[in-house]
Write a protein that holds these residues in place. Structure first.
Motif, PDB file in Angstrom:
ATOM      1  N   THR A  50       0.774  -1.048  -0.143  1.00 12.79           N
ATOM      2  CA  THR A  50       0.109   0.175   0.101  1.00 12.79           C
ATOM      3  C   THR A  50       0.883   1.296   0.136  1.00 12.79           C
ATOM      4  OG1 THR A  50      -1.931  -1.087   1.355  1.00 12.79           O
ATOM      5  CG2 THR A  50      -1.700   1.346   1.169  1.00 12.79           C
ATOM      6  N   THR A  53       2.768   1.713  -3.313  1.00 12.86           N
ATOM      7  CA  THR A  53       1.946   2.152  -4.595  1.00 12.86           C
ATOM      8  C   THR A  53       1.538   3.629  -4.258  1.00 12.86           C
ATOM      9  OG1 THR A  53       0.950   0.127  -4.595  1.00 12.86           O
ATOM     10  CG2 THR A  53      -0.132   1.642  -5.776  1.00 12.86           C
ATOM     11  N   LEU A  80      -4.283   0.300  -5.751  1.00 15.25           N
ATOM     12  CA  LEU A  80      -4.168   0.370  -4.314  1.00 15.25           C
ATOM     13  C   LEU A  80      -5.365   0.109  -3.529  1.00 15.25           C
ATOM     14  CD1 LEU A  80      -2.410   1.922  -1.890  1.00 15.25           C
ATOM     15  CD2 LEU A  80      -3.538   3.995  -2.665  1.00 15.25           C
TER      16      LEU A  80
END
Length: 408
Positions: A50, A53, A80
């Motif tokens: 996460t 990204t 994401l």
């Protein structure tokens, strides 16, 4: 302004960590299918994914909310969130779409985002899609905000209603909003620095220009070659001072402009003005804010000759100090009361007084931090010595670059 940026980064970090936690559990349930790299538990791996990204999506968003930045960011934001499709809008139109269904969903998006744009609150709605093969059955619409209010919306599409998606899309929209607010702050800072440079240009006194041309004219008959050289110096000096690109320049270029300024001043004052230059060649390529030395030299000439008929001696030195370049401008003029100087740098003096010193001090602090403000040694009748310290290398500071982001 540095505090606002720091607060924005803290807010963005909190929002992103919240989104990471939500998405981490979601990705952990779905399973990490790539999984050959051991980065810890599934939740930890998903959180790392996460954050990574998001770091790829942030740079485009720092350019503001436009079709180009939205197109670059949406490709990162959809993985994401792990949604079937994602789009970004401003208040008037869809800016970018990633995923299937654009052909028959784009035309109705703006009708669905109208309410969130007005209320500033996230909502979840059914798409009402009539295509049985379309996977886009549910949409989460989260507003994107900036300093001026709601700027647009993030619309995340899924195949079914999901409370996890609602929460994750809302948190990611908040993070996107922080990036957009930082973009607005960057733009405001750039405009402020441009305004300060315009103020410095305005300080190049019309009297100086008139006196320079008058001095050049006085040599036309008696020494035509000297008149020609001075005219070329005048042309180069004004061309550099009024250039329109870049907030930074090389020390070599700044010193060359100062030499031209002093040549023109010398044509007027003759033997009353003596200048000594001491420059270490290794610091000549160092980048520094545009027009941050010329006002200091102009101030030295003004205070050295403006109220005295005696000889004005100015020494300009630039030396290597490890990770920094140190430039000093020293004169033997009338000097200044330290208390009056402090008031001037604080903006408490008369508007035209000391605009150059105050402007340079503020710009150095904005670019490098408060530790790099001007250091001024002076006293009544004791002349003045101004010291400028700049790091040799600083991210975003190079000739031709725009305004740099100050350290947090």
């Amino acid at each position: 302004m540095t505090g606002e940026v720091l607060a924005g980064l803290v807010l963005g970090g909190l929002a992103l960590l919240a989104a990471g936690a939500v998405l981490g559990r979601w990705w952990a349930v779905r399973g990490d299918r790539r999984g050959s790299l051991d980065l810890g538990t599934p939740v930890e791996r998903a959180t790392f994914h996460t954050l990574h990204t998001a770091s790829l999506a942030a740079p485009p968003l720092r350019g503001g909310l436009t079709e180009d930045t939205a197109r670059k960011a949406v490709r990162r934001l959809r993985p994401l969130l792990g949604t079937e499709a994602l789009c970004l809008t401003d208040r008037d139109a869809v800016l970018a779409w990633d995923g299937p269904g654009a052909g028959h969903h784009v035309d109705v998006v703006m009708g669905k985002v109208a309410a969130p744009l007005d209320s500033g609150r996230s909502i979840a709605v059914e798409t009402g899609c009539a295509d049985p093969g379309c996977p886009l059955r549910w949409a989460v619409i989260a507003p994107l905000t900036g300093e001026e209010g709601v700027l647009g919306a993030l619309v995340a599409y899924g195949s079914r209603e999901s409370a996890v998606l609602v929460r994750a899309a809302t948190e990611v929209a908040r993070w996107v909003s922080v990036q957009l607010e930082l973009a607005e702050l960057d733009l405001s800072r750039t405009r402020l620095i441009e305004a300060e440079i315009r103020a410095l240009r305005a300080q190049i006194s019309p009297h100086f220009i008139f006196n320079s041309l008058a001095a050049i004219a006085s040599f036309v008959r008696t020494d035509p070659e000297r008149a020609r050289e001075l005219l070329l110096e005048f042309a180069d000096f004004t061309r550099y001072s009024f250039r329109r690109h870049g907030d930074f320049t090389q020390l070599a270029d700044e010193l060359r402009s100062i030499e031209q300024y002093l040549a023109l001043a010398g044509a007027r004052f003759g033997d009353r003005l003596t200048v000594t230059l001491q420059v270490a060649p290794e610091v000549l390529p160092v980048a520094l804010p545009f027009l941050c030395l010329q006002p200091l030299v102009e101030n030295a000439v003004k205070h050295g000759l403006g109220t005295s008929v005696a000889e004005c001696r100015i020494t300009i030195a630039a030396r290597d100090a490890g990770d920094e370049a140190v430039v000093t401008v020293e004169d033997n003029g009338v000097g200044m009361d330290p208390a009056a100087l402090r008031a001037l740098l604080a903006g408490e003096g008369p508007a035209p007084s000391g605009i150059g010193l105050r402007n340079v001090d503020e710009r150095l602090r904005q670019v490098y931090g408060d530790a790099y403000g001007l250091v001024i040694e002076t006293g009544v009748g004791a002349g003045m010595k101004v010291t400028v310290r700049v790091p040799k290398y600083r991210a975003g500071v190079h000739p031709g670059a725009g305004a740099a982001v100050p350290p947090g």
